[in-house]
Design an enzyme around this catalytic site. Structure first.
Site, PDB file in Angstrom:
ATOM      1  N   LYS A 180       4.283 -21.060 -12.140  1.00 35.18           N
ATOM      2  CA  LYS A 180       3.818 -22.595 -12.392  1.00 35.18           C
ATOM      3  C   LYS A 180       3.831 -23.343 -11.110  1.00 35.18           C
ATOM      4  CE  LYS A 180       6.335 -26.721 -14.520  1.00 35.18           C
ATOM      5  NZ  LYS A 180       7.418 -26.951 -15.378  1.00 35.18           N
ATOM      6  N   SER A 207       6.296 -30.017 -19.242  1.00 35.18           N
ATOM      7  CA  SER A 207       5.247 -29.857 -17.897  1.00 35.18           C
ATOM      8  C   SER A 207       4.759 -28.442 -17.654  1.00 35.18           C
ATOM      9  CB  SER A 207       6.002 -30.400 -16.579  1.00 35.18           C
ATOM     10  OG  SER A 207       6.999 -29.534 -16.402  1.00 35.18           O
ATOM     11  N   SER A 236      10.747 -29.579 -20.305  1.00 34.86           N
ATOM     12  CA  SER A 236       9.400 -28.912 -19.910  1.00 34.86           C
ATOM     13  C   SER A 236       9.099 -27.313 -20.370  1.00 34.86           C
ATOM     14  CB  SER A 236       9.145 -28.994 -18.599  1.00 34.86           C
ATOM     15  OG  SER A 236       8.958 -30.481 -18.229  1.00 34.86           O
TER      16      SER A 236
END
Length: 498
Positions: free
Chosen positions: A73, A150, A174
């Site tokens: 990520k 996210s 997230s």
């Protein structure tokens, strides 16, 4: 090329590579080919790392996931020598000189990293549309909609079959939100279970946890076995599990008492399909022999939301200050909404911040009291289906007002207008269920058990349900998830080809 790549989870791929039925290079070729096929439409991968991956796949690899392709990520998962923008133009060309501890553990597990996935700027939204990249990340189930955030890029990549599992993190939902929106499994570990170092002791005051988004429960369990554990300099050491999580899921959970609620803690609307997802889960749990009844912890939802956004404002201001210090970025390096959040963060006094943070303990005690009576707490993962791309963009009039407020540096005045309460409702009303786990440090998961169309003639979309467990009890969550996966398999459900 390895034609059966997409049919295997990470555990199965590792086994094939270990038995030399296929090489790490062949599996990587398959992952890169799939990325070339679908990523232009989805924009899940923002930073390709193919040359690094090819060199790694060609060498000797060890670990439980030796040779399995993997994506990090683009937020707090730093790879030495590779840019780490965190979704921000201010950091677009900043290159860390060391690995995050969690990345080091991913590498020690034998994973072959071939890229980084898109995240909103500083992981601030439940939508992945950062301005630093040419296009927003799209949901494979309906490309007109967001995959969430996210960890939106991670979820889109896994759902589209680029990788079976991808790195993710969760500071307000997230992992769980994009897992729900993309029909995947997402576990958020307890505070301190997975390290945040070496640059952070407790990211977002301990509200954020690293882990993965996956298609299978066993991949998440085995990955947690690989990356969990204390690190040098950590503020505390969480008690280890009594046995590896991969072993725990081999047997079903004990008969559980599960309290559930479908009411938003903010009193805001909950979509009928989000309610239906919980009702379906409750019926399935009862069929499996668990005791299920309506109940909720005595938590003041609006107060929890205000405490959460106070931390959120402060963390935004700190992230912007860090980016300026690293790169010298000016205001044009940050998105307009981020600048407003940073202004609000600078307007919060140290005393206010500390007072709000101290209230987190109230929520922990209320949830602990609930867990004296119930093993798990069940809710919808989100209150609404994934929004359409652009649906939540700031209207032009509000953008003009925001620029005037920024020019006047009127953050404190903005706090006094009541705009913050409005911001709490508008920003969290779609996802009001997930922050409880973050502020209490408890483990939680989103499980994909329901699919439905939300408009006539539209595609079926996934709807996850959330389970929250007592601190440190990932084992019960994973055991139940494995039981649900067997009773209502989701691994074979795939979105249409883009």
């Amino acid at each position: 090329m390895f034609d059966e790549y997409a049919q295997h989870d990470a555990t199965a791929l590792a086994a094939l590579i270990s038995r030399r039925e296929v090489s790490a290079g062949e599996v990587l070729d398959a992952a890169l080919a799939r990325a070339a096929q679908v990523n232009p439409a989805l924009a899940a991968i923002c930073l390709p790392m193919a040359p690094i991956a090819r060199e790694r796949a060609a060498g000797p690899l060890a670990g439980p996931f030796a040779g399995v392709p993997f994506l990090l990520k683009d937020m707090a998962q730093d790879y030495a020598g590779v840019p780490s923008p965190s979704g921000s133009r201010a950091l677009r060309h900043w290159v860390p000189d060391h690995y995050s501890e969690v990345v080091r553990r991913f590498l020690d597990a034998g994973l072959v990293v071939f890229g980084k996935t898109a995240s909103p700027e500083f992981a601030l939204k439940a939508e992945t549309s950062p301005r630093v990249w040419p296009q927003p990340t799209r949901n494979p189930w309906d490309p007109a909609r967001t995959p969430g955030g996210s960890s939106g890029g991670a979820a889109a990549a896994v759902a589209a079959g680029i990788v079976p599992v991808a790195g993710a993190s969760d500071g307000g939902g997230s992992i769980r939100i994009p897992a729900s929106y993309c029909g995947l499994f997402g576990l958020r570990p307890s505070r301190g279970r997975v390290p945040n170092g070496p640059d952070d002791a407790e990211h977002w005051e301990g509200a954020s946890s690293h882990h993965v988004i996956s298609r299978s429960v066993r991949d998440s369990a085995r990955m947690l076995d690989a990356i969990a554990g204390p690190e040098h300099g950590a503020p505390f050491v969480i008690a280890p599990p009594s046995q590896p999580w991969a072993g725990a899921i081999a047997r079903p959970p004990r008969r559980l008492r599960i309290g559930f609620s479908t009411r938003s803690p903010l009193g805001t609307p909950v979509h009928p399909q989000c309610v239906a997802a919980v009702e379906r889960a409750a019926a399935l749990l009862a069929d499996l022999g668990h005791h299920v009844e309506e109940a909720a912890p005595a938590v003041d939802g609006p107060d929890l939301a205000r405490c959460y956004v106070t931390m959120y404002f402060g963390q935004t201001a700190a992230a912007m200050a860090r980016a300026r210090a690293l790169t010298g970025a000016g205001n044009d390096g940050f998105e307009l909404e981020t600048r407003i959040l940073g202004l609000l963060g600078r307007a919060v006094s140290a005393g206010e911040y500390v007072s709000r943070h101290a209230r987190w303990n109230r929520f922990s005690h209320a949830l602990a009291d609930f867990h004296q009576r119930y093993d798990l707490y069940l809710t919808p993962t989100t209150a609404q289906p994934p929004n359409r791309i652009g649906e939540l963009d700031t209207p032009p009039g509000q953008q003009r007002l925001a620029r005037r407020v920024l020019a006047l540096r009127a953050g404190r005045l903005l706090m006094l207008t009541g705009m913050v309460d409005e911001l709490v409702e508008t920003s969290l009303s779609r996802v009001p269920f997930t922050q409880l786990s973050n502020l209490t440090g408890t483990p939680s998961m989103s499980v994909p058990l329901h699919w439905a169309a939300v408009e006539e003639g539209g595609p079926e979309l996934p709807f996850g349900v959330q389970f929250v467990a007592p601190f440190g009890d990932e084992a019960t969550l994973l055991q139940l998830a494995a039981q649900l996966e067997q009773a209502a398999p989701w691994g074979g459900r795939r979105p249409p080809e883009p």
